[in-house]
Design a protein around this motif. Structure first.
Motif, PDB file in Angstrom:
ATOM      1  N   TYR A 105      -1.626 -62.704 -29.451  1.00  0.00           N
ATOM      2  CA  TYR A 105      -1.980 -61.570 -28.998  1.00  0.00           C
ATOM      3  C   TYR A 105      -0.851 -60.376 -28.531  1.00  0.00           C
ATOM      4  O   TYR A 105      -0.599 -60.504 -26.884  1.00  0.00           O
ATOM      5  CB  TYR A 105      -3.044 -61.678 -27.787  1.00  0.00           C
ATOM      6  CG  TYR A 105      -3.634 -62.155 -29.063  1.00  0.00           C
ATOM      7  CD1 TYR A 105      -5.124 -61.279 -29.187  1.00  0.00           C
ATOM      8  CD2 TYR A 105      -4.853 -64.067 -29.526  1.00  0.00           C
ATOM      9  CE1 TYR A 105      -6.132 -62.233 -29.966  1.00  0.00           C
ATOM     10  CE2 TYR A 105      -4.821 -64.042 -29.519  1.00  0.00           C
ATOM     11  CZ  TYR A 105      -6.478 -63.860 -30.297  1.00  0.00           C
ATOM     12  OH  TYR A 105      -6.856 -64.157 -30.898  1.00  0.00           O
TER      13      TYR A 105
ATOM     14  N   GLN B 198      -0.887 -57.291 -27.457  1.00  0.00           N
ATOM     15  CA  GLN B 198      -1.466 -55.686 -27.315  1.00  0.00           C
ATOM     16  C   GLN B 198      -1.990 -54.414 -28.123  1.00  0.00           C
ATOM     17  O   GLN B 198      -2.446 -53.743 -28.276  1.00  0.00           O
ATOM     18  CB  GLN B 198      -0.127 -54.271 -27.151  1.00  0.00           C
ATOM     19  CG  GLN B 198       0.303 -55.562 -25.338  1.00  0.00           C
ATOM     20  CD  GLN B 198       0.095 -55.310 -24.288  1.00  0.00           C
ATOM     21  OE1 GLN B 198      -1.514 -54.377 -24.090  1.00  0.00           O
ATOM     22  NE2 GLN B 198       0.643 -55.476 -23.169  1.00  0.00           N
TER      23      GLN B 198
ATOM     24  N   ALA C 205      -5.606 -51.390 -30.931  1.00  0.00           N
ATOM     25  CA  ALA C 205      -5.863 -51.147 -29.935  1.00  0.00           C
ATOM     26  C   ALA C 205      -7.250 -50.153 -29.039  1.00  0.00           C
ATOM     27  O   ALA C 205      -6.186 -48.600 -29.044  1.00  0.00           O
ATOM     28  CB  ALA C 205      -4.581 -51.521 -28.762  1.00  0.00           C
ATOM     29  N   PRO C 206      -8.315 -50.364 -28.759  1.00  0.00           N
ATOM     30  CA  PRO C 206      -8.592 -51.720 -29.054  1.00  0.00           C
ATOM     31  C   PRO C 206      -8.848 -52.205 -30.598  1.00  0.00           C
ATOM     32  O   PRO C 206      -9.253 -51.321 -30.973  1.00  0.00           O
ATOM     33  CB  PRO C 206     -10.490 -50.768 -28.095  1.00  0.00           C
ATOM     34  CG  PRO C 206     -10.466 -49.814 -27.295  1.00  0.00           C
ATOM     35  CD  PRO C 206      -9.023 -49.048 -28.117  1.00  0.00           C
ATOM     36  N   CYS C 207      -9.449 -53.531 -30.754  1.00  0.00           N
ATOM     37  CA  CYS C 207      -9.726 -54.268 -31.792  1.00  0.00           C
ATOM     38  C   CYS C 207     -11.322 -53.156 -32.643  1.00  0.00           C
ATOM     39  O   CYS C 207     -11.496 -52.423 -32.228  1.00  0.00           O
ATOM     40  CB  CYS C 207     -10.537 -54.921 -31.982  1.00  0.00           C
ATOM     41  SG  CYS C 207     -11.452 -55.590 -33.402  1.00  0.00           S
TER      42      CYS C 207
ATOM     43  N   ARG D 135      -4.150 -62.949 -15.683  1.00  0.00           N
ATOM     44  CA  ARG D 135      -4.579 -62.333 -15.563  1.00  0.00           C
ATOM     45  C   ARG D 135      -4.375 -60.728 -16.543  1.00  0.00           C
ATOM     46  O   ARG D 135      -5.401 -60.205 -16.350  1.00  0.00           O
ATOM     47  CB  ARG D 135      -4.782 -61.629 -13.908  1.00  0.00           C
ATOM     48  CG  ARG D 135      -5.597 -60.462 -13.501  1.00  0.00           C
ATOM     49  CD  ARG D 135      -5.539 -60.013 -12.271  1.00  0.00           C
ATOM     50  NE  ARG D 135      -6.598 -61.293 -11.117  1.00  0.00           N
ATOM     51  CZ  ARG D 135      -5.134 -62.218 -10.798  1.00  0.00           C
ATOM     52  NH1 ARG D 135      -4.436 -61.332 -10.205  1.00  0.00           N
ATOM     53  NH2 ARG D 135      -6.665 -63.272  -9.580  1.00  0.00           N
TER      54      ARG D 135
ATOM     55  N   PHE E 122      -3.358 -61.008 -18.708  1.00  0.00           N
ATOM     56  CA  PHE E 122      -3.747 -61.801 -20.719  1.00  0.00           C
ATOM     57  C   PHE E 122      -5.202 -61.436 -20.980  1.00  0.00           C
ATOM     58  O   PHE E 122      -5.882 -60.954 -21.771  1.00  0.00           O
ATOM     59  CB  PHE E 122      -3.420 -62.611 -20.916  1.00  0.00           C
ATOM     60  CG  PHE E 122      -3.348 -63.485 -22.392  1.00  0.00           C
ATOM     61  CD1 PHE E 122      -2.731 -63.113 -23.099  1.00  0.00           C
ATOM     62  CD2 PHE E 122      -4.647 -64.447 -22.942  1.00  0.00           C
ATOM     63  CE1 PHE E 122      -3.056 -63.818 -24.650  1.00  0.00           C
ATOM     64  CE2 PHE E 122      -5.437 -64.484 -23.914  1.00  0.00           C
ATOM     65  CZ  PHE E 122      -3.722 -63.907 -24.804  1.00  0.00           C
TER      66      PHE E 122
ATOM     67  N   MET F  11      -5.527 -57.775 -20.958  1.00  0.00           N
ATOM     68  CA  MET F  11      -5.188 -57.272 -22.512  1.00  0.00           C
ATOM     69  C   MET F  11      -6.577 -57.620 -23.365  1.00  0.00           C
ATOM     70  O   MET F  11      -7.104 -56.937 -23.916  1.00  0.00           O
ATOM     71  CB  MET F  11      -4.049 -58.288 -22.929  1.00  0.00           C
ATOM     72  CG  MET F  11      -3.656 -57.603 -24.192  1.00  0.00           C
ATOM     73  SD  MET F  11      -2.916 -58.490 -24.931  1.00  0.00           S
ATOM     74  CE  MET F  11      -1.409 -59.049 -24.111  1.00  0.00           C
ATOM     75  N   MET F  12      -7.062 -58.325 -22.688  1.00  0.00           N
ATOM     76  CA  MET F  12      -8.189 -59.024 -24.139  1.00  0.00           C
ATOM     77  C   MET F  12      -9.143 -57.744 -23.300  1.00  0.00           C
ATOM     78  O   MET F  12     -10.276 -57.378 -24.431  1.00  0.00           O
ATOM     79  CB  MET F  12      -8.908 -60.705 -23.173  1.00  0.00           C
ATOM     80  CG  MET F  12      -7.357 -61.759 -24.599  1.00  0.00           C
ATOM     81  SD  MET F  12      -7.697 -62.008 -26.136  1.00  0.00           S
ATOM     82  CE  MET F  12      -5.873 -60.977 -25.817  1.00  0.00           C
TER      83      MET F  12
ATOM     84  N   ARG G  61      -9.156 -54.790 -22.675  1.00  0.00           N
ATOM     85  CA  ARG G  61      -8.426 -53.424 -23.103  1.00  0.00           C
ATOM     86  C   ARG G  61      -9.085 -53.199 -25.052  1.00  0.00           C
ATOM     87  O   ARG G  61      -9.543 -52.979 -25.250  1.00  0.00           O
ATOM     88  CB  ARG G  61      -7.440 -53.568 -23.783  1.00  0.00           C
ATOM     89  CG  ARG G  61      -7.137 -52.898 -21.652  1.00  0.00           C
ATOM     90  CD  ARG G  61      -5.521 -51.698 -21.688  1.00  0.00           C
ATOM     91  NE  ARG G  61      -4.353 -52.978 -21.851  1.00  0.00           N
ATOM     92  CZ  ARG G  61      -3.860 -53.414 -21.144  1.00  0.00           C
ATOM     93  NH1 ARG G  61      -4.651 -54.120 -19.974  1.00  0.00           N
ATOM     94  NH2 ARG G  61      -3.300 -55.236 -21.906  1.00  0.00           N
ATOM     95  N   LEU G  62      -9.031 -55.042 -25.339  1.00  0.00           N
ATOM     96  CA  LEU G  62      -9.386 -55.205 -26.997  1.00  0.00           C
ATOM     97  C   LEU G  62     -10.050 -55.376 -27.894  1.00  0.00           C
ATOM     98  O   LEU G  62     -10.774 -54.870 -28.767  1.00  0.00           O
ATOM     99  CB  LEU G  62      -8.047 -56.334 -28.113  1.00  0.00           C
ATOM    100  CG  LEU G  62      -6.741 -55.581 -27.467  1.00  0.00           C
ATOM    101  CD1 LEU G  62      -5.737 -57.145 -28.399  1.00  0.00           C
ATOM    102  CD2 LEU G  62      -5.841 -54.836 -28.744  1.00  0.00           C
ATOM    103  N   TYR G  63     -10.758 -56.067 -26.819  1.00  0.00           N
ATOM    104  CA  TYR G  63     -12.120 -56.437 -27.054  1.00  0.00           C
ATOM    105  C   TYR G  63     -13.546 -56.834 -26.327  1.00  0.00           C
ATOM    106  O   TYR G  63     -14.370 -56.521 -26.790  1.00  0.00           O
ATOM    107  CB  TYR G  63     -11.893 -58.116 -27.626  1.00  0.00           C
ATOM    108  CG  TYR G  63     -10.884 -58.325 -28.279  1.00  0.00           C
ATOM    109  CD1 TYR G  63     -11.208 -58.224 -29.482  1.00  0.00           C
ATOM    110  CD2 TYR G  63      -9.390 -59.122 -28.073  1.00  0.00           C
ATOM    111  CE1 TYR G  63     -10.073 -58.439 -30.791  1.00  0.00           C
ATOM    112  CE2 TYR G  63      -9.002 -59.551 -28.887  1.00  0.00           C
ATOM    113  CZ  TYR G  63      -8.899 -58.657 -30.534  1.00  0.00           C
ATOM    114  OH  TYR G  63      -7.912 -59.034 -31.226  1.00  0.00           O
TER     115      TYR G  63
ATOM    116  N   ARG H  35     -17.028 -54.907 -27.694  1.00  0.00           N
ATOM    117  CA  ARG H  35     -17.246 -56.170 -29.338  1.00  0.00           C
ATOM    118  C   ARG H  35     -18.135 -57.315 -28.196  1.00  0.00           C
ATOM    119  O   ARG H  35     -19.047 -57.772 -28.584  1.00  0.00           O
ATOM    120  CB  ARG H  35     -16.260 -56.137 -29.682  1.00  0.00           C
ATOM    121  CG  ARG H  35     -16.624 -57.380 -30.645  1.00  0.00           C
ATOM    122  CD  ARG H  35     -15.613 -56.704 -32.190  1.00  0.00           C
ATOM    123  NE  ARG H  35     -16.038 -55.275 -32.504  1.00  0.00           N
ATOM    124  CZ  ARG H  35     -15.491 -54.852 -33.754  1.00  0.00           C
ATOM    125  NH1 ARG H  35     -14.209 -55.479 -34.564  1.00  0.00           N
ATOM    126  NH2 ARG H  35     -16.166 -53.643 -33.752  1.00  0.00           N
TER     127      ARG H  35
ATOM    128  N   ALA I 150      -7.186 -66.270 -26.015  1.00  0.00           N
ATOM    129  CA  ALA I 150      -7.955 -65.808 -26.255  1.00  0.00           C
ATOM    130  C   ALA I 150      -9.947 -65.311 -25.565  1.00  0.00           C
ATOM    131  O   ALA I 150     -10.123 -64.806 -25.626  1.00  0.00           O
ATOM    132  CB  ALA I 150      -7.813 -64.979 -27.736  1.00  0.00           C
TER     133      ALA I 150
END
Lengths: 98, 98
Positions: free
Chosen positions: A82, A84, A92-94, B7, B9, B12-13, B15-17, B20, B61
């Motif tokens: 993982y 970015q 990003a985002p997914c 924190r 990491f 980042m999760m 931002r990405l997910y 969802r 994650a």
């Protein structure tokens, strides 16, 4: 202590628990981790923030212990997968469609 | 990226997910996390280092995703409970007798 890298946390777990974790072995350490995940579920269901924080701490602690005795650098593993962006869709985002 | 705080990491999760994860909800996100833990067990049993790293990454994650949607700061939770000594016996290394 204000901030901690994933690797520093794993190293702290190594200092505190590596001998014991090694004696217990991979199978039983995994079982403890799985039990802690069950306790996390109960704490979330119980809507108890302090207990939930406590169980999140235990899950990442036991995950780090398991990484220590299986020779895995948890931080490197996390960053490698993982970084970015979503490892599947590369966005990003997914933007994965399931 | 060489080092990452717990924190960072988790953020980042987020931002990405986060969108969802929020749509999926706590119960199903917990279930995904539990499934990833099962995949980690299989990877360890299979003695496949690359697959094991991959599954460790997925577990932290999904744990971070679950922390995001339950409003938990995973790093603070971890530091609050584990801070250079065993939270039960207050020793480093742990001297608990079981």
């Amino acid at each position: 202590m204000k901030n901690i890298h994933i690797r520093e946390f794993q190293k702290m777990m190594h200092r505190l628990y590596f001998l014991r974790d090694t004696e217990r072995g991979v199978k039983d350490t995994y079982r403890w981790l799985a039990d802690e995940l069950g306790e996390l579920e109960e704490a979330i269901k119980g809507n108890d923030k302090k207990a939930t924080e406590n169980e999140f701490a235990d899950v990442i602690a036991w995950l780090s212990s398991l990484a220590n005795i299986t020779g895995i650098d948890l931080e490197r593993a996390a960053i490698n997968k993982y970084s970015q962006k979503c490892p599947k869709c590369q966005q990003a985002p997914c933007q994965c469609t399931f």
